[in-house]
Design a protein around this motif. Structure first.
Motif, short mmCIF file in Angstrom:
data_model
loop_
_atom_site.label_atom_id
_atom_site.label_comp_id
_atom_site.label_asym_id
_atom_site.label_seq_id
_atom_site.Cartn_x
_atom_site.Cartn_y
_atom_site.Cartn_z
N GLU A 1 -6.93 4.24 -0.63
CA GLU A 1 -5.77 4.13 0.26
C GLU A 1 -5.82 2.86 1.08
O GLU A 1 -4.82 2.17 1.24
CB GLU A 1 -5.73 5.32 1.22
CG GLU A 1 -5.19 6.57 0.59
CD GLU A 1 -5.25 7.78 1.52
OE1 GLU A 1 -5.28 8.90 1.00
OE2 GLU A 1 -5.29 7.59 2.76
N ILE A 2 -7.00 2.57 1.60
CA ILE A 2 -7.09 1.41 2.48
C ILE A 2 -6.95 0.12 1.70
O ILE A 2 -6.27 -0.81 2.13
CB ILE A 2 -8.39 1.46 3.29
CG1 ILE A 2 -8.27 2.61 4.28
CG2 ILE A 2 -8.63 0.15 4.00
CD1 ILE A 2 -9.34 2.69 5.28
N ILE A 3 -7.57 0.06 0.55
CA ILE A 3 -7.43 -1.15 -0.27
C ILE A 3 -5.97 -1.38 -0.59
O ILE A 3 -5.44 -2.49 -0.46
CB ILE A 3 -8.26 -1.04 -1.57
CG1 ILE A 3 -9.75 -1.08 -1.24
CG2 ILE A 3 -7.91 -2.18 -2.52
CD1 ILE A 3 -10.67 -1.02 -2.42
N ALA A 4 -5.28 -0.31 -0.96
CA ALA A 4 -3.85 -0.45 -1.27
C ALA A 4 -3.08 -0.93 -0.06
O ALA A 4 -2.25 -1.83 -0.15
CB ALA A 4 -3.30 0.88 -1.76
N ALA A 5 -3.38 -0.34 1.10
CA ALA A 5 -2.65 -0.73 2.31
C ALA A 5 -2.89 -2.18 2.67
O ALA A 5 -1.96 -2.91 3.01
CB ALA A 5 -3.07 0.18 3.47
N VAL A 6 -4.15 -2.62 2.59
CA VAL A 6 -4.46 -3.99 2.99
C VAL A 6 -3.89 -4.99 2.00
O VAL A 6 -3.35 -6.02 2.38
CB VAL A 6 -5.99 -4.18 3.14
CG1 VAL A 6 -6.34 -5.63 3.32
CG2 VAL A 6 -6.50 -3.36 4.31
N LEU A 7 -3.99 -4.69 0.71
CA LEU A 7 -3.52 -5.64 -0.28
C LEU A 7 -2.01 -5.79 -0.23
O LEU A 7 -1.46 -6.80 -0.69
CB LEU A 7 -3.96 -5.22 -1.69
CG LEU A 7 -5.45 -5.39 -1.97
CD1 LEU A 7 -5.79 -4.88 -3.36
CD2 LEU A 7 -5.86 -6.86 -1.86
N SER A 8 -1.33 -4.79 0.30
CA SER A 8 0.13 -4.90 0.34
C SER A 8 0.62 -5.63 1.59
O SER A 8 1.81 -5.79 1.79
CB SER A 8 0.76 -3.52 0.28
OG SER A 8 0.40 -2.80 1.43
#
Lengths: 775, 154
Positions: free
Chosen positions: B34-41
C-alpha cells in the motif's frame, strides 16, 4: 538459462552470485526457479548442520525474503548463529533474528538465553548486537527477564553500550510500563552526561517515561532548569564538526530537548516560565535557510503553543509559521498549515494576520496543503471578513477537486449561517454555491436553503426570480433544481405578479405563468432528473394548481399522466394529487396553501424540521434520514408529518397513564382500539392498542389520524401490521399530539385492514377524549 | 518513534525494510504494498509527507531509491527528513558514492550501518564519525576472524 551446479555441497553459491543470478532472471518464473532451487539447497544444508556456511546461507535466505519469498525455515538457524562464538555468525544471526522473528513466534523466547549471555560479553560489539536486537524485537516476557541486565548496562561507563541500553529501556517501558521501577534511579544521572549519544537517548527515555507516568512527570519537571542549560550550551557552544549539520550544532539533540521541554511545560506555569527565555532565543536565533534550521524552529513553535507561554512568545511562534507559509519549500508550508490549524482557535487574532497567505495556499498543487488551507480559511471567517472570504471560497470551489466540494459547501453554508451580513446576500451566495458546486453538495444544504428562503418573506419573490434565472437554461444541477422547484412552487404567484423587490437592473423582468409551468414540467419529464428532483417538481406543480388558476386543467392532466409512471413514489403522489382535483377538490386549496415559516434544526442524522400544519410532506426531510422509502407518507394523513423511522421514541412502557383514564376509540367487528394517555404539559402521548377477537388474523393494518389545524400530531410506526386472532396479541402504535392552545381535542381516524381476505376500512371522528388530555 | 522504514526502487522493488512494531508477515507485505503504491503515485510538486492510517509517512527520493519512514503523530516530520538524509550520508561515506547497486549487493552492510544509527525506532548516535567507526571496527573483527570472508569469498 544457465544455472551453476548447485548440487555440489563443496562449492556452494556465494551470496553475491546468488544475487546476480536472481537479477539476471528474465521472467518471474525464472526467478522463482532460481530461488526455489537455492532454498532447497539451503534447507538441505541446514538439515546437515553445516556450521561453516550457515551464516552465508542465512544471509542468502535474508536476501530472498526481501524479495518476498518465505524464509521462516531459517528462524532456528538464526538462533544457532547467535549461539555461535564467532562474531560473523552472531552479526548475521542477530540480523536474521530481527528480520525473521518477532514477538508473535514462540521460538522467540529461545533467544532470551543467548541474549543474556551476550549482554554480559566482554566484547562490546557483541553486547551491542544483543542490545540492538533487544531494542527491535523485545517482547513483554523478555522485558521482564532481561530488564536487570539492561539497567546494569545503563550504568556502564562505556558510552557505546550506555546509549544502546538506554534505548532498550525505552522499548521495555513501552512494552511493560511497570518496569520503570527498575530504571528510575539511573535515569536522572544520565542527563549530566556530556556524550551527545547518551544525552539524546536519555532525553528519549525521560520523554517516554513522563508521557506514561504522571508521578515521574512531576519528578522530572524539576529538571527543567538543567535541560534549559544543556540546550543553551548546545546553541552557544562553538563549532563542533562531529555534530554539526549545516552550521547548526546537533539539531537532533536540540529537537529532542525541545520536545522534552514541551512535555514538561504542558499545564505547568512554573516550568513554562523557566523555559520562556531559551525558547525565545532559539526562535529568534536559529538559522532558517535550510530544512534543518526549520526543523528546530518547527519544534520550538510546537513547544511554545503547547505550554503555558506568555502571549508575546505565542505571537512570535505564529509569526514563524506565517514566514513558513511564504517558504518556497512545500514541506515547510505543509507543516505550517498543519500547525496553524491546531492553534487557530486559541490564537485567532495572531493567525488572522496571515490570512492572505493562507488564502494563497488554496492554489497549491499539493492536495494535503490545499485541504489544510481550506480548513484554516473556514476557521478564520468572522463577521469582518465574511464577504471577501466567501468570494475567495467560491473561486476555490470552482476549481477544486471533487473530493473537496462537499466539505467546502457545507462549511460555507455554516459560515454564512453565522456571519451573513444580510439575508439577501446569503441567498445570493448560496445560489452561487449551488451553481458552482453542481451535484456535490450534501442533502441537508437543500433543506437548509429552503428554510432560509422561507424565513424571509421579503425575499420570496426575489429568490424565485434568481433561482428561475439559474435554471432557465440548465437543469442538470440537482440540488439547485430542487431548491428552485420548491421556491417556484411556493412563491410562483408572487414571482409572476412582479410584486417584489427585483434584483438591480432587472426592473422590467416579467415572467409568465406558462413559462414557470413549462419549466417545472420540463424538470419533471426529463429523464436525467433524479427521482428526488422530480418529486420536488411534481409537488411544485401541484401547488401552482391553485396559485395559477388558469392552469388547473393542464396540471390536472400532468397528474393524470403520472398516475401511470413506473416510479412508485411519483405514481403514488400523482394518483393522490389527481384525486385532489376530483373527489377531494374541496380541500385542495387548503392542502397546497402557502406554508408557514419552517424551522430547521441544522443537525444531521435525520433529525427533521418540525412539521407544519397544512403542509405536504417534504421529500428532502424524508431523504435526509438515510433510506426511508417514504411510502407510508400519504396525503390522507393531512396533518401528519412523515413517519420517522428513527423510531427510537417508540415507548413500549404503556403503564404510565394512571392519571388519565383510557378511552375506547373503536369497538366494531371484533376489532377493538383502546387509547391510553400520558401527558406532559401541552404534549399528549397517546398509545393505541388494537386487539382482535375474531377467529381470523387481521393483516395489513394501517392506522391514520388527523387533528384540527391548531393541533399538531406525530404518528410513530406501529410495532406490526398484523393483529393476531382471538386476542392472542396486540398491535401498538404511539402518537404525540401537541396542543399549545389547550383546546378540546378532536381527532379523525381512519383504519384499513384485511380480515379473512376481506378488505375493511373504518373512518370516524373522536370527540370524547377525557378532559385531562387537554385541560 | 519510527515505526518502520522502507527502501524501494522506482519500480517498487523492496531493497530494505526494518520494522519496530510486531506485525505478521502478511500484514507487513500488505502495508508495504500500500505504501509503495501511495508513494510512487505522488507527483513531484507534492510535499514529502503523507497521512496513512494514524501514522505520518515521510519519504524522500535519492537517485533511483525511495527512502520511506513511518513516524508517529508526535514526531517532527522535518527532522525525519534530516534523519533520512543522515542515513544516506552514512551510506555514502561507507560505500564511497553509494548507489542502489551497493545496497542490493551489500544489503547486510546497509542494515549494519542502520543498526548503529537507529535502535528501537530512535536515533542512538548523532556523530557520523562514531557510527562509522563502530561499523568499521566490527568489519575488522569479521575480517580478522575469517580472512577469506564467510559471506563474500574473495
Amino acid at each position: 538459462m544457465k544455472f551453476p551446479d548447485l548440487s555440489s555441497l563443496s562449492n556452494p553459491v556465494r551470496l553475491r552470485d546468488l544475487i546476480r543470478q536472481i537479477r539476471s532472471a528474465k521472467t518471474a518464473a525464472e526467478e522463482r526457479a532460481v530461488v526455489q532451487k537455492e532454498c532447497a539447497y539451503i534447507r538441505d544444508s541446514f538439515r546437515d548442520e553445516d556450521n561453516t556456511w550457515r551464516c552465508r546461507n542465512v544471509a542468502k535466505l535474508l536476501y530472498v525474503s526481501l524479495l518476498g519469498y518465505p524464509a521462516h525455515f531459517g528462524q532456528l538457524e538464526c538462533l544457532k548463529l547467535i549461539a555461535s562464538p564467532r562474531f560473523t555468525d552472531k552479526r548475521i544471526g542477530y540480523l536474521g533474528a530481527m528480520l525473521l522473528l518477532d514477538e508473535r513466534q514462540d521460538i522467540h523466547v529461545m533467544i532470551t538465553n543467548s541474549l543474556k549471555n551476550d549482554l554480559n560479553h566482554s566484547n562490546q560489539y557483541i553486547t551491542g548486537l544483543a542490545l540492538c536486537a533487544l531494542g527491535a524485537i523485545c517482547s513483554p516476557e523478555m522485558s521482564r527477564d532481561l530488564g536487570d541486565e539492561v539497567e546494569r548496562l545503563m550504568k556502564s561507563s562505556n558510552v557505546y553500550l550506555k546509549k544502546k541500553a538506554v534505548l532498550c529501556a525505552v522499548r521495555i517501558i513501552r512494552k511493560v510500563p511497570e518496569q520503570f521501577d527498575i530504571f528510575q534511579n539511573t535515569i536522572r544521572s544520565l542527563l549530566s552526561e556530556k556524550n551527545h549519544g547518551v544525552l539524546l537517548t536519555a532525553t528519549a527515555l525521560v520523554t517516554e517515561v513522563c508521557q506514561q507516568n504522571t508521578q515521574a512527570l512531576h519528578v522530572f519537571r524539576k529538571l527543567v532548569p538543567n535541560l534549559v542549560r544543556i540546550l543553551k550550551n548546545l546553541i552557544m557552544s562553538g563549532y563542533s564538526p562531529e555534530h554539526d549539520v549545516s552550521g547548526i550544532s546537533d539539531p537532533f539533540l536540540q529537537v529532542h530537548l525541545l520536545r522534552l521541554l514541551r512535555v514538561l511545560g504542558r499545564n505547568d506555569t512554573e516550568a513554562s516560565d523557566t523555559m520562556n527565555d531559551i525558547l525565545a532565543q532559539v526562535a529568534t536565533n536559529t538559522e532558517n535557510s535550510k530544512n534543518v534550521g526549520n526543523a528546530i524552529l518547527y519544534e520550538t513553535v510546537l513547544t511554545i503553543m503547547d505550554i503555558k507561554s506568555e502571549s508575546g512568545l505565542r505571537v512570535l511562534a505564529v509569526n514563524i509559521l506565517g514566514r513558513f507559509l511564504l517558504n518556497t519549500d512545500k514541506n515547510i508550508r505543509y507543516v505550517a498549515l498543519n500547525t496553524l490549524l491546531r492553534v487557530v482557535h486559541a490564537d485567532q487574532n495572531a493567525v488572522q494576520r496571515h490570512r492572505a497567505t493562507i488564502v494563497e495556499c488554496l492554489k497549491d498543487a499539493d492536495v494535503s496543503i490545499k485541504r489544510r488551507a481550506m480548513e484554516l480559511c473556514f476557521a478564520l471567517i468572522n463577521s469582518n471578513n465574511i464577504r471577501t472570504m466567501i468570494s475567495e471560497m467560491l473561486e476555490f470551489l470552482a476549481i477544486c477537486e471533487t473530493e473537496f466540494k462537499a466539505d467546502c459547501t457545507s462549511n460555507m453554508f455554516l459560515a454564512m449561517d453565522r456571519f451573513a451580513p444580510s439575508r439577501r446576500w446569503h441567498v445570493d451566495q448560496m445560489i452561487k454555491v449551488l451553481t458552482t458546486a453542481g451535484n456535490s453538495v450534501r442533502d441537508d444544504i437543500v433543506s437548509s436553503l429552503i428554510s432560509i428562503i422561507s424565513l424571509t418573506p421579503e425575499l420570496h419573490g426575489y429568490a424565485a426570480h434568481q433561482l428561475y434565472k439559474t435554471i432557465e437554461n440548465d437543469i442538470t444541477q440537482q440540488p439547485l433544481v430542487q431548491v428552485a422547484s420548491w421556491t417556484l412552487g411556493e412563491f410562483g404567484d408572487i414571482f409572476v405578479s412582479g410584486q417584489y423587490k427585483k434584483p438591480e437592473n432587472e426592473d422590467n423582468f416579467q415572467i409568465s405563468e406558462e413559462k414557470v409551468i413549462r419549466t417545472l414540467e420540463h424538470i419533471l419529464n426529463w429523464s436525467i432528473s433524479t427521482v428526488i428532483t422530480r418529486e420536488y417538481a411534481i409537488n411544485a406543480l401541484m401547488k401552482l394548481s391553485t396559485r395559477f388558476p388558469n392552469y388547473t386543467n393542464r396540471i390536472q392532466s400532468v397528474m393524470a399522466h403520472y398516475g401511470c409512471n413506473m416510479n412508485l413514489e411519483l405514481q403514488t403522489r400523482a394518483v393522490e394529487y389527481a384525486s385532489l382535483f376530483t373527489a377531494h377538490n374541496d380541500i385542495r386549496a387548503n392542502i397546497v396553501e402557502r406554508m408557514p415559516i419552517l424551522i430547521n434544526n441544522q443537525t444531521n442524522n435525520g433529525e427533521q424540521a418540525e412539521p407544519v400544519d397544512g403542509s405536504m410532506e417534504q421529500p428532502s426531510l424524508i431523504e435526509t434520514s438515510d433510506d426511508v422509502p417514504g411510502t407510508e407518507a400519504n396525503i390522507f394523513d393531512i396533518l401528519n408529518d412523515p413517519i420517522q423511522t428513527n423510531g427510537n421514541l417508540f415507548d413500549l412502557d404503556g403503564d404510565n397513564h394512571n392519571t388519565i383514564p383510557a378511552m375506547i376509540a373503536l369497538d366494531k367487528n371484533g376489532l377493538s382500539l383502546t387509547f391510553t394517555f400520558e401527558r406532559q404539559d401541552t404534549t399528549l402521548t397517546i398509545t393505541s392498542t388494537a386487539t382482535n377477537s375474531t377467529p381470523y388474523n387481521i393483516t395489513n393494518f394501517v392506522f391514520k389520524a388527523a387533528v384540527p389545524k391548531t393541533f399538531h400530531i406525530e404518528l410513530y410506526p406501529a410495532n406490526s401490521t398484523t393483529i393476531p386472532a382471538n386476542k392472542a396479541g396486540e398491535l401498538r402504535q404511539e402518537m404525540k399530539v401537541s396542543n399549545p392552545n389547550r383546546e378540546k381535542l378532536r381527532m379523525r381516524i381512519k383504519l384499513s385492514y384485511v380480515l379473512n381476505t376481506n378488505s375493511m376500512s373504518e373512518e370516524m371522528e373522536l370527540n370524547a377524549f377525557p378532559e385531562q388530555c387537554y385541560k | 518513534m519510527i515505526q518502520f522504514i522502507l527502501l524501494f526502487s522506482r519500480q517498487g522493488k523492496l531493497r530494505l525494510q526494518k520494522w519496530y512494531t510486531s506485525q505478521t508477515d502478511k500484514s507487513k507485505k500488505k502495508i508495504t504494498r500500500e505504501i509503495i503504491a501511495a508513494v510512487l503515485s505522488r507527483k513531484p510538486k507534492m510535499s514529502s509527507f503523507l497521512e496513512w492510517k494514524d501514522l505520518k509517512i515521510v519519504y524522500k527520493r535519492y537517485a533511483s531509491l525511495y527512502f520511506c519512514c513511518a513516524i508517529e503523530q508526535d514526531d517532527n516530520e522535518l527532522l525525519t527528513l534530516e534523519t533520512i538524509h543522515r542515513y544516506v550520508e552514512l551510506l555514502d561515506k561507507y560505500f564511497g558514492s553509494v548507489c542502489e547497486l551497493d545496497i542490493i549487493f551489500n544489503f547486510e552492510k546497509a542494515y549494519f550501518i542502520f543498526d548503529e544509527f537507529i535502535l528501537g525506532g530512535e536515533i542512538q548516535e548523532t556523530s557520523k564519525k562514531s557510527v562509522l567507526k563502530a561499523v568499521n571496527d566490527q568489519d575488522v573483527i569479521q575480517e580478522v576472524e575469517t580472512p577469506q570472508g564467510l559471506i563474500d569469498e574473495y
